[in-house]
Every structure is written in structure tokens, then in C-alpha cells.
Design an enzyme around this catalytic site. Structure first.
Site, PDB file in Angstrom:
ATOM      1  N   ALA A  76       0.813  -1.014  -0.030  1.00 20.93           N
ATOM      2  CA  ALA A  76       0.053   0.056  -0.107  1.00 20.93           C
ATOM      3  C   ALA A  76       0.872   1.249  -0.023  1.00 20.93           C
ATOM      4  CB  ALA A  76      -0.894   0.113   1.223  1.00 20.93           C
ATOM      5  N   CYS A  77       0.339   2.132  -0.677  1.00 16.80           N
ATOM      6  CA  CYS A  77       1.254   3.302  -0.961  1.00 16.80           C
ATOM      7  C   CYS A  77       0.811   4.442  -0.091  1.00 16.80           C
ATOM      8  CB  CYS A  77       1.361   3.680  -2.333  1.00 16.80           C
ATOM      9  SG  CYS A  77      -0.336   4.318  -3.200  1.00 16.80           S
ATOM     10  N   GLN A  78      -0.599   4.468   0.148  1.00 18.22           N
ATOM     11  CA  GLN A  78      -1.336   5.461   0.951  1.00 18.22           C
ATOM     12  C   GLN A  78      -0.470   5.915   2.093  1.00 18.22           C
ATOM     13  OE1 GLN A  78      -2.504   2.833  -0.009  1.00 18.22           O
ATOM     14  NE2 GLN A  78      -4.496   3.360  -1.335  1.00 18.22           N
ATOM     15  N   TYR A  80       2.601   6.322   2.446  1.00 18.09           N
ATOM     16  CA  TYR A  80       3.674   7.159   2.243  1.00 18.09           C
ATOM     17  C   TYR A  80       3.582   8.155   1.001  1.00 18.09           C
ATOM     18  CZ  TYR A  80       5.249   2.974   4.224  1.00 18.09           C
ATOM     19  OH  TYR A  80       5.166   1.767   5.049  1.00 18.09           O
TER      20      TYR A  80
END
Length: 374
Positions: A76-78, A80
Site C-alpha cells: 500500500a502506498c497511502q 507514504y
């Protein structure tokens, strides 16, 4: 010998497709994701290897039985992303499963010599400044991996999309990376080592960055759907109520443009920094048309939005985004498969969460370009 592969956070299968298009003889053993819809889409395109699972519950014992030699991970990128002013990094619950793999599973596998020989990790630009990245790199090096970190954009690969992403490649020593000296282990590369110039402008403004060759980037028109019927055109149109309130904030591009901004999971639901809008009419000047619209709007003209209609502003369709993300190849008949029950909104969400297949394919080729440390 066929390489066994585990795909973590597999989504709709971008990592799988990149691997399949590479020259590596490999087979995905399992694709793991928590999203049931993503797993269904994955199965429709790549077979019944997708498994819905909470990755934070996986153990070293369980994974060691699969004997995978390559791990592909797109967590998951959320936690960062710079688009989220409240991003919590390692403290975000969505980061915990990846941290579990890094801190608990990989060291346990290394201790019994059941670890993968290679890894590829993809995440949003900004991850390189996180404590999670520090934990990842420190852990990998402590258990005997050589690593290369990169910040790459599809613009460098001829694709008109500035989707800047962080990548980490790792090989178990004595395997090493070509064109990387031992003293460069802390460098974050702006190109695949040995492949050409790095990009230099952190804003990725291709008109100011002389290191990106504009002639190598295809125009957006190469990725567009064929002229469609009126019903489909209306489906992609930006609603008047959105144009009236938010139209001036859109990133607007034309078919002849060689750049689009990063498309996110919120495309069509959010306005700023969610993805570009296409202006189909190239004959009209965007700025002067909007100036006329804003002047009419401020003077209370009841039909001010009509001034914008000749621009023919619309959203990119899901199929167009699949081409920009390199899921579908230009000029081929091969089509990505969507199960019947996947809504248009969900398609945008799943594409926005995915990877650029072309960029990952090139990274996999480099990952398997063999070299041993002296």
C-alpha cells in the site's frame, strides 16, 4: 530452470504481466492480496493462483513451503504518498503487513536458508524518505542481500505519463548488480544502471528537463480509444457541475501532448492531482477559453459553462488508462478482461493502485542480468 514466484499485494496483476513479458522463465506460484475484487480480476486474466489473504498473518513456515525464488511486492502506498498530508508512514495500519514481512518473515527464512534469492519492491515516490524504507534496506543488507534503489518515471520509457515511483531490487549475495560499484549502495538511482541518462528535474517537467528525449515519448493520441458512439462519449464527459466548480483546477492535456500527470485511485472522483483531463479539440486555446468562461461566470452569466463545451473536455476511459499503464499493448488485439460485476468507479480505483507494466518489465530484466560480487 523455471523461477518460482510469489506476488504480494498482487492487485489486478501488473507485476504478473511484467514478468510474463520479460525474458525470465518464471511461474507465479501464488498471488496474494486482501481485496476480493482485485483477486477476481487477477484470476480472469492470469488463472486461479490469486488468493485473498491478510498478508500480516503469513508466517515464514507457510511461505517456506512454497519454495519461491523471487518475491514481487507492491505494498500500500497511502501511508507514504505526498498527496496525503496526514500520511502516517510506518504507523499506518496499512503499512503493518509489509513491515511484518520485512522484520519477521524474511529474517526467519534467511536463518533456515529458505529465503528468495531476488526481490522487487514498488511504492510511491516519498517512500524513500520513510522509516519503513530504512527498515527494509537495513534488514535486507543484514541478512546478506545486495540492493539497488531507484526513482523512475514512465516518461523515461517513452510513455507519456509522469507516474514517478520508488523501486527496490535485491539479490542474495554473491549475486550483484551490473554497473553498480560497492560504494554506490546508498545511491537512489534516477535510471536503470547502465541504461542511459538519469532524469534531473525533480518536478519532471519534460519541457525543462533536457535529459528526457521528447522524440522518444509517444503522443497521447496513440493510447486513445477509437472514435466511439455518442453514448460512450457522454460516459467520459466531465459533468457541467464539475466544470463549473472545479474546471480551472484540472490538469488539461491534448491528444498531441507528450505528458499526463499521475493517475490515482481517485480519478473521476477527485480533481486536483488525481489525473489529467483530455481536451479533444486541439484548435481552441485552453487558457483563453477558460479566461472567457471565468469572466462570464463572475458576471453571473447563467450559461457560462457553455463556453467550455467546444473544448470537448473528458476523462480518460479505463481502457485508455490500461494502455498508458502498459497493461494493453498499442496495436494489438489482446484485451484486459474485466469481470461483468466490476463497476467503472472500481476499475479506476484498481488501475490507479497498480504499476506501470513496462517499467517493471525492464526492472525484472535488469534484476536477472547476472553478475557476482568479487
Amino acid at each position: 530452470m523455471t523461477v518460482g514466484v510469489l506476488e504480494f499485494y498482487s492487485g489486478i496483476g501488473g507485476l504478473h504481466l511484467a514478468l510474463a513479458r520479460s525474458s525470465v522463465d518464471a511461474k507465479v506460484i501464488q498471488a496474494l492480496d486482501w481485496d476480493q475484487t482485485a483477486c477476481n480480476v487477477y484470476r480472469a486474466n492470469h488463472g486461479n493462483v490469486a488468493r485473498k489473504v491478510d498478508i500480516s498473518t503469513l508466517t515464514a513456515t507457510e511461505l517456506s513451503r512454497l519454495k519461491a525464488d523471487l518475491w514481487l511486492l507492491s505494498p500500500a502506498c497511502q501511508p507514504y504518498t505526498v498527496l496525503n498530508p496526514n500520511a502516517k508512514g510506518a504507523d499506518d495500519p496499512r503499512a503493518q503487513s509489509f513491515i511484518h514481512l520485512v522484520k519477521n518473515v524474511l529474517p526467519a527464512l534467511a536463518s533456515c536458508d529458505d529465503h528468495p534469492r531476488r526481490l522487487l519492491v514498488e511504492n510511491v515516490a516519498g517512500f524513500e524518505d520513510s522509516t519503513t524504507r530504512q527498515t527494509l534496506v537495513t534488514t535486507l543488507r543484514s541478512i546478506g542481500y545486495n540492493t539497488v534503489e531507484l526513482l523512475l518515471t514512465p516518461l523515461q520509457f517513452g510513455i507519456p505519463n509522469s507516474r514517478l515511483r520508488y523501486y527496490l531490487l535485491a539479490k542474495k549475495a554473491p549475486l550483484a548488480f551490473k554497473h553498480v560499484s560497492p560504494g554506490a549502495s546508498n545511491e537512489v538511482w534516477r535510471q536503470i544502471p547502465g541504461s542511459g541518462p538519469a532524469w534531473s528535474d525533480s518536478r519532471l517537467d519534460i519541457e525543462k528537463d533536457s535529459t528526457i528525449d521528447l522524440s522518444d515519448i509517444l503522443e497521447i493520441k496513440s493510447y486513445l480509444d477509437k472514435p466511439s458512439d455518442e453514448e460512450k462519449a457522454n460516459e467520459n464527459a466531465v459533468p457541467d457541475k464539475i466544470l463549473l466548480k472545479w474546471g480551472r483546477l484540472f490538469d488539461i492535456v491534448k491528444p498531441s501532448s507528450k505528458r499526463t500527470c499521475c493517475f490515482t485511485r481517485g480519478y473521476t472522483q477527485l480533481v486536483e492531482r488525481a489525473g489529467s483531463i483530455l481536451q479533444e479539440n486541439e484548435q481552441l486555446d485552453t487558457t483563453s477559453t477558460f479566461d472567457e468562461f471565468l469572466e462570464a461566470q463572475s458576471s453571473g452569466h447563467p450559461n457560462a459553462v457553455d463556453i467550455l463545451h467546444p473544448l470537448k473536455l473528458r476523462y480518460f476511459s479505463p481502457s485508455e488508462l490500461l494502455r498508458i499503464f502498459a497493461f494493453e499493448s498499442i496495436g494489438t488485439d489482446a484485451k484486459f478482461i474485466w469481470p461483468d460485476n466490476v463497476s467503472r468507479k472500481t476499475k479506476y480505483k484498481l488501475i490507479g493502485n497498480s504499476v506501470n507494466v513496462k517499467v517493471v518489465q525492464e526492472l525484472i530484466e535488469y534484476l536477472f542480468d547476472e553478475c557476482e560480487s568479487g
